[in-house]
Design a protein around this motif. Sequence first.
Motif, PDB file in Angstrom:
ATOM      1  N   ARG A  84       0.822  -1.215   0.000  1.00 56.11           N
ATOM      2  CA  ARG A  84       0.000   0.000   0.000  1.00 56.11           C
ATOM      3  C   ARG A  84       0.851   1.258   0.000  1.00 56.11           C
ATOM      4  O   ARG A  84       0.508   2.242  -0.647  1.00 56.11           O
ATOM      5  CB  ARG A  84      -0.930   0.010   1.212  1.00 56.11           C
ATOM      6  CG  ARG A  84      -2.014  -1.040   1.039  1.00 56.11           C
ATOM      7  CD  ARG A  84      -3.136  -0.842   1.941  1.00 56.11           C
ATOM      8  NE  ARG A  84      -4.095   0.085   1.343  1.00 56.11           N
ATOM      9  CZ  ARG A  84      -5.249   0.379   1.910  1.00 56.11           C
ATOM     10  NH1 ARG A  84      -5.576  -0.160   3.053  1.00 56.11           N
ATOM     11  NH2 ARG A  84      -6.080   1.213   1.331  1.00 56.11           N
ATOM     12  N   ASP A  87       2.269   1.824  -3.468  1.00 55.96           N
ATOM     13  CA  ASP A  87       1.272   2.087  -4.493  1.00 55.96           C
ATOM     14  C   ASP A  87       1.076   3.595  -4.615  1.00 55.96           C
ATOM     15  O   ASP A  87       0.703   4.267  -3.645  1.00 55.96           O
ATOM     16  CB  ASP A  87      -0.043   1.406  -4.116  1.00 55.96           C
ATOM     17  CG  ASP A  87      -1.104   1.552  -5.185  1.00 55.96           C
ATOM     18  OD1 ASP A  87      -0.790   2.014  -6.301  1.00 55.96           O
ATOM     19  OD2 ASP A  87      -2.267   1.194  -4.898  1.00 55.96           O
ATOM     20  N   THR A  90      -2.368   5.203  -3.444  1.00 57.40           N
ATOM     21  CA  THR A  90      -2.771   5.228  -2.035  1.00 57.40           C
ATOM     22  C   THR A  90      -2.800   6.682  -1.571  1.00 57.40           C
ATOM     23  O   THR A  90      -1.869   7.442  -1.842  1.00 57.40           O
ATOM     24  CB  THR A  90      -1.766   4.425  -1.176  1.00 57.40           C
ATOM     25  OG1 THR A  90      -1.724   3.096  -1.661  1.00 57.40           O
ATOM     26  CG2 THR A  90      -2.176   4.420   0.279  1.00 57.40           C
ATOM     27  N   ALA A  95      -0.708   6.490   3.449  1.00 58.03           N
ATOM     28  CA  ALA A  95       0.663   6.032   3.202  1.00 58.03           C
ATOM     29  C   ALA A  95       1.599   6.557   4.285  1.00 58.03           C
ATOM     30  O   ALA A  95       2.483   5.825   4.760  1.00 58.03           O
ATOM     31  CB  ALA A  95       1.131   6.482   1.820  1.00 58.03           C
TER      32      ALA A  95
END
Length: 131
Positions: A84, A87, A90, A95
């Motif tokens: 996550r 990514d 996100t 994050a």
Amino acid sequence: MPGLRGLLRALLSGHVPHDRSDEHAARQLAALRSRAGEDLASAPPLPPDPPDDDDLPAPREPTPAPVLAAPVRAVPPYAAGVARVLDPTTPLPLAMSLLWRLRRADLRRVADARRLPRPLVAAARRRLGQP
């Protein structure tokens, strides 16, 4: 005045000596029957007798309510948290909140990533002690 006392007693008892009509006689008869209880409506029938104790089922003991455990908060595995953070879609606050859980090797991956938001990369470098 004995005449007035007799008239007063007659009035209080419901007897009116000067009224000789049929209605008066009917009222007096109704009053006598009412006092005797003859004009009362018949009482409703009694309910049936309760069943004997032998016929009743045994009382059930109440079972205690089950104790519900607190809902378990699903903690994603470590690899899911790393994925996550890496990514780019996100949201930045999510994050950033996951960044402090990452190990040193994964922090280096975030610090070296080029497609992640600049504030996330800068926070990962700060945690590593890099400028």
